[in-house]
Design a protein around this motif. Structure first.
Motif, mmCIF file in Angstrom:
data_model
loop_
_atom_site.group_PDB
_atom_site.id
_atom_site.type_symbol
_atom_site.label_atom_id
_atom_site.label_comp_id
_atom_site.label_asym_id
_atom_site.label_seq_id
_atom_site.Cartn_x
_atom_site.Cartn_y
_atom_site.Cartn_z
ATOM 1 N N VAL A 2 0.853 -1.185 0.000
ATOM 2 C CA VAL A 2 0.000 0.000 0.000
ATOM 3 C C VAL A 2 0.885 1.230 0.000
ATOM 4 C CG1 VAL A 2 -1.775 1.273 1.257
ATOM 5 C CG2 VAL A 2 -1.841 -1.220 1.221
ATOM 6 N N GLU A 31 -7.437 7.869 -4.283
ATOM 7 C CA GLU A 31 -8.297 6.693 -4.499
ATOM 8 C C GLU A 31 -7.587 5.658 -5.378
ATOM 9 O OE1 GLU A 31 -12.337 5.577 -6.990
ATOM 10 O OE2 GLU A 31 -12.127 7.614 -6.242
ATOM 11 N N ALA A 32 -6.948 6.108 -6.444
ATOM 12 C CA ALA A 32 -6.314 5.186 -7.398
ATOM 13 C C ALA A 32 -5.149 4.421 -6.780
ATOM 14 C CB ALA A 32 -5.852 5.953 -8.634
ATOM 15 N N LYS A 34 -4.837 3.329 -3.931
ATOM 16 C CA LYS A 34 -5.332 2.260 -3.049
ATOM 17 C C LYS A 34 -5.538 0.973 -3.836
ATOM 18 C CE LYS A 34 -7.211 5.404 0.286
ATOM 19 N NZ LYS A 34 -8.211 6.422 0.392
ATOM 20 N N LYS A 35 -5.934 1.115 -5.106
ATOM 21 C CA LYS A 35 -6.120 -0.071 -5.955
ATOM 22 C C LYS A 35 -4.816 -0.471 -6.637
ATOM 23 C CE LYS A 35 -9.028 -2.221 -9.360
ATOM 24 N NZ LYS A 35 -10.300 -2.243 -10.020
ATOM 25 N N TRP A 36 -4.042 0.521 -7.101
ATOM 26 C CA TRP A 36 -2.780 0.268 -7.787
ATOM 27 C C TRP A 36 -1.661 1.020 -7.055
ATOM 28 C CZ3 TRP A 36 -7.054 1.649 -10.957
ATOM 29 C CH2 TRP A 36 -7.595 0.573 -11.657
ATOM 30 N N ALA A 147 -8.767 -4.231 -16.181
ATOM 31 C CA ALA A 147 -8.331 -4.122 -14.788
ATOM 32 C C ALA A 147 -9.204 -3.174 -13.966
ATOM 33 C CB ALA A 147 -6.880 -3.647 -14.741
ATOM 34 N N SER A 148 -9.764 -2.151 -14.625
ATOM 35 C CA SER A 148 -10.458 -1.107 -13.873
ATOM 36 C C SER A 148 -11.978 -1.173 -13.961
ATOM 37 C CB SER A 148 -10.025 0.269 -14.383
ATOM 38 O OG SER A 148 -10.514 0.492 -15.704
ATOM 39 N N ARG A 164 -10.833 11.003 -12.238
ATOM 40 C CA ARG A 164 -10.806 9.708 -11.555
ATOM 41 C C ARG A 164 -10.273 8.611 -12.487
ATOM 42 N NH1 ARG A 164 -15.553 6.202 -10.554
ATOM 43 N NH2 ARG A 164 -14.844 4.700 -9.022
ATOM 44 N N ALA A 168 -6.536 6.829 -12.268
ATOM 45 C CA ALA A 168 -6.480 5.365 -12.225
ATOM 46 C C ALA A 168 -5.602 4.817 -13.350
ATOM 47 C CB ALA A 168 -7.900 4.781 -12.319
ATOM 48 N N CYS A 171 -1.926 5.250 -12.378
ATOM 49 C CA CYS A 171 -1.478 4.273 -11.364
ATOM 50 C C CYS A 171 -1.413 2.872 -11.955
ATOM 51 C CB CYS A 171 -2.415 4.310 -10.150
ATOM 52 S SG CYS A 171 -2.303 5.840 -9.214
ATOM 53 N N PHE A 172 -2.380 2.522 -12.793
ATOM 54 C CA PHE A 172 -2.383 1.226 -13.457
ATOM 55 C C PHE A 172 -1.150 1.061 -14.331
ATOM 56 C CE2 PHE A 172 -3.243 -0.881 -17.536
ATOM 57 C CZ PHE A 172 -3.455 -2.168 -17.108
#
Length: 173
Positions: A2, A31-32, A34-36, A147-148, A164, A168, A171-172
């Protein structure tokens, strides 16, 4: 893993002094990640700042006003004579044909690459460098969509226009 650093408007402004709408971008990036998660937030933001001119540009600039510069950037596809009378080599086109023609240029230089169709498909333009990290090509948009869950193949402008989705994609990537 993380990402340890919270991405706030103050952090974005410190990393990218020209950023506009820092609050919205910060929320999108926080936010992004947190996922990537990213390994080094400072390095990541430095790269994002470089690729996007401090988050002021979310699409690749394909506007060129000199054929020599255009031919240097896209040397595998475009050509500009160094001496009078030189002929364009096979497999290339004259750079002068694409000056100040962003859609035409994207359609040609990105055709048949990165999962894009031919020049007439529109893929080169639709899937040109987009978002804060310049996601490019149908294949990369498809991988990001898978992926998203964002419908970027049908709506590629989402990567360019929606903070957003853009955050994302960065980060991806």
């Amino acid at each position: 893993m993380v990402s340890a650093m919270k991405i706030t408007a103050a952090v974005l402004k410190a990393a990218m002094p020209r950023v506009t709408d820092a609050e919205a971008w910060a929320a999108a990036f926080d936010e992004a990640v947190k996922k990537w998660p990213v390994d080094d937030v400072a390095m990541f933001l430095a790269q994002v700042g470089h690729e996007s001119s401090d988050l002021t540009r979310t699409e690749e600039s394909l506007y060129y006003s000199t054929p020599s510069h255009l031919a240097r950037v896209f040397s595998s596809r475009l050509w500009h004579p160094k001496k009078p009378g030189e002929k364009c080599p096979p497999g290339k086109k004259p750079a002068s044909n694409y000056l100040r023609s962003t859609r035409l240029l994207a359609s040609y230089v990105y055709s048949g690459r990165l999962g894009n169709g031919d020049e007439d498909s529109g893929d080169g333009w639709n899937f040109r460098g987009s978002g804060p990290m310049q996601l490019t090509g149908r294949d990369n948009f498809a991988a990001f969509e898978a992926a998203s869950g964002f419908p970027v193949l049908a709506y590629p402008d989402l990567v360019r226009d929606d903070k957003r989705v853009g955050a994302a994609s960065a980060c991806f990537f």
